[in-house]
Design a protein around this motif. Sequence first.
Motif, short mmCIF file in Angstrom:
data_model
loop_
_atom_site.label_atom_id
_atom_site.label_comp_id
_atom_site.label_asym_id
_atom_site.label_seq_id
_atom_site.Cartn_x
_atom_site.Cartn_y
_atom_site.Cartn_z
N CYS A 1 56.05 36.53 -14.43
CA CYS A 1 57.17 36.07 -13.60
C CYS A 1 56.91 34.62 -13.18
O CYS A 1 55.81 34.27 -12.77
N LEU B 1 58.56 33.09 -10.77
CA LEU B 1 58.87 32.86 -9.36
C LEU B 1 57.88 33.51 -8.39
O LEU B 1 57.92 33.26 -7.20
N CYS B 2 57.00 34.39 -8.92
CA CYS B 2 55.99 35.00 -8.06
C CYS B 2 55.03 33.92 -7.56
O CYS B 2 54.57 33.10 -8.34
N CYS C 1 62.42 41.27 -10.09
CA CYS C 1 60.96 41.29 -10.08
C CYS C 1 60.48 42.11 -8.89
O CYS C 1 60.76 41.76 -7.75
N GLU D 1 57.62 42.40 -7.69
CA GLU D 1 56.50 41.78 -6.97
C GLU D 1 57.00 40.84 -5.87
O GLU D 1 56.61 40.96 -4.72
N HIS D 2 57.89 39.91 -6.23
CA HIS D 2 58.38 38.99 -5.19
C HIS D 2 59.75 39.41 -4.67
O HIS D 2 60.36 38.71 -3.86
ZN LIG Z 1 58.12 37.67 -9.46
#
Ligand SMILES: [Zn+2]
Length: 437
Positions: free
Chosen positions: A278, A280-281, A306, A308-309
């Motif tokens: 990713c 953007l993470c 995503c 994660e974020h």
């Molecule tokens: Zn992400």
Amino acid sequence: TSFPVIRHSQLIRLIKRNHLDLDEVDELKQAVNFLHESGVLLHYNETTLQMRDFYFIDPGWLCRMMAQVVTVPEINPFIDRNGVMKRSSVQMLFTGKETSGQSNFIFPSSLIPQYLHMLEKFEIALPRNEEELLIPCRLPSRKPNIEMPVQDQAELVVRCYVMPNTPIGFWSRLLTRLIVFSESKFAQNMLVLQDKPQIQFWKEGIFVKWSQTAFFLVDSYRGHHDEIHLTVSNTAHGCRLMGYLVDHVDSLVDEWYPGLTTIDPMLGRELLEKFVPCTLCQGPQPYNFRFEDLLKASENQTEIFCPEHHGNVDLIKLAPDVMLADVEPQFHIDLDQFDFEESPENLCGDGGFGAVYKAMYRGKVVAVKVFTSIGDLHPHKMLRQEATILRRLEHPSVCPCWSISSTSPTGCHRVCSKQISWRCVQIWSTPEPDSAA
Ligand SMILES: [Zn+2]
């Protein structure tokens, strides 16, 4: 000087003189195969080697001749610290200099071209260009210091190939292909850049830089598994380079290591897995999207969530090749000019890879090829393969490719359409269709 090599005509004479009852075609071939496999003599039948005429009756001699390239620097001082050797230096290796009592290093100079083919076959030396050879085992093993023009993760596009083990010869084959590509006119045209790139390579990686936006890094990571990371910038240059890199790695795997993409019975999936981190993470451990999930998502959306974020990411930022962002603007489809209905009356032909329909595009009758999945194989791969070749091809017998798209104008399911001029499809539908059709 005589060499422990006999030619085909000599072999035939030997057989006749000894009254051997061997049929010259099939039985002789079998006999030679047997001797080759048991190591009594060596014979290489491949057309590309141009060595069919030669029988090496002392395999040890041939091995010593080939080892001459990778031997100690006292014998071969012609390899530079980047692992590159001039083709013209090869002759200098066979001056008759001795290393031990019995090995006399003289090689017939008329056979140097075949000798080089041989080195290539065994991956001792690979052609880099007209003048130079790459000696894979002499490449620097340490990754040099690399100044990445872009540091911010959000401005990069990364593709990870993960496999249990990197197969033998993988890196040297990949490196030669990428070096040849980077120095080619083709790369200059593709990137619309005039400058020669700066190239750094080592045993398991290569960094090529044309400008602050046109660069790529391909390198290896070893952890639980072996990983290959492809990194480019998320600019127009970067998209094109990523498209080129993935096509290259994929075709290398298909040609040389097809076992990596067959389904492993223990794992229930392909040995080779592809991930996209990713962009953007934040933090050192970004979420890794499975490439297949991105492909699936691309069928009906332009973003993916995503976990994660906890936010959406544009698919084009993660996998420009999936969204066909590397395809030149003139091939982008103009949906307003496209009149297409996937109906039986428009169907011109049906095949294993998909179907061809009649349609209208920009006021002209065109053929549309719609790719479909075959088993687990996503149509994306076939579309890319065909698009890569067709959009650069200009030939009176081949239909010109007008446009490439990964989304269906009807919107019901993913189709990949490619318009080709109608007259050519008529040629295809004759009783003896060309195999390419
Ligand atoms: Zn992400």
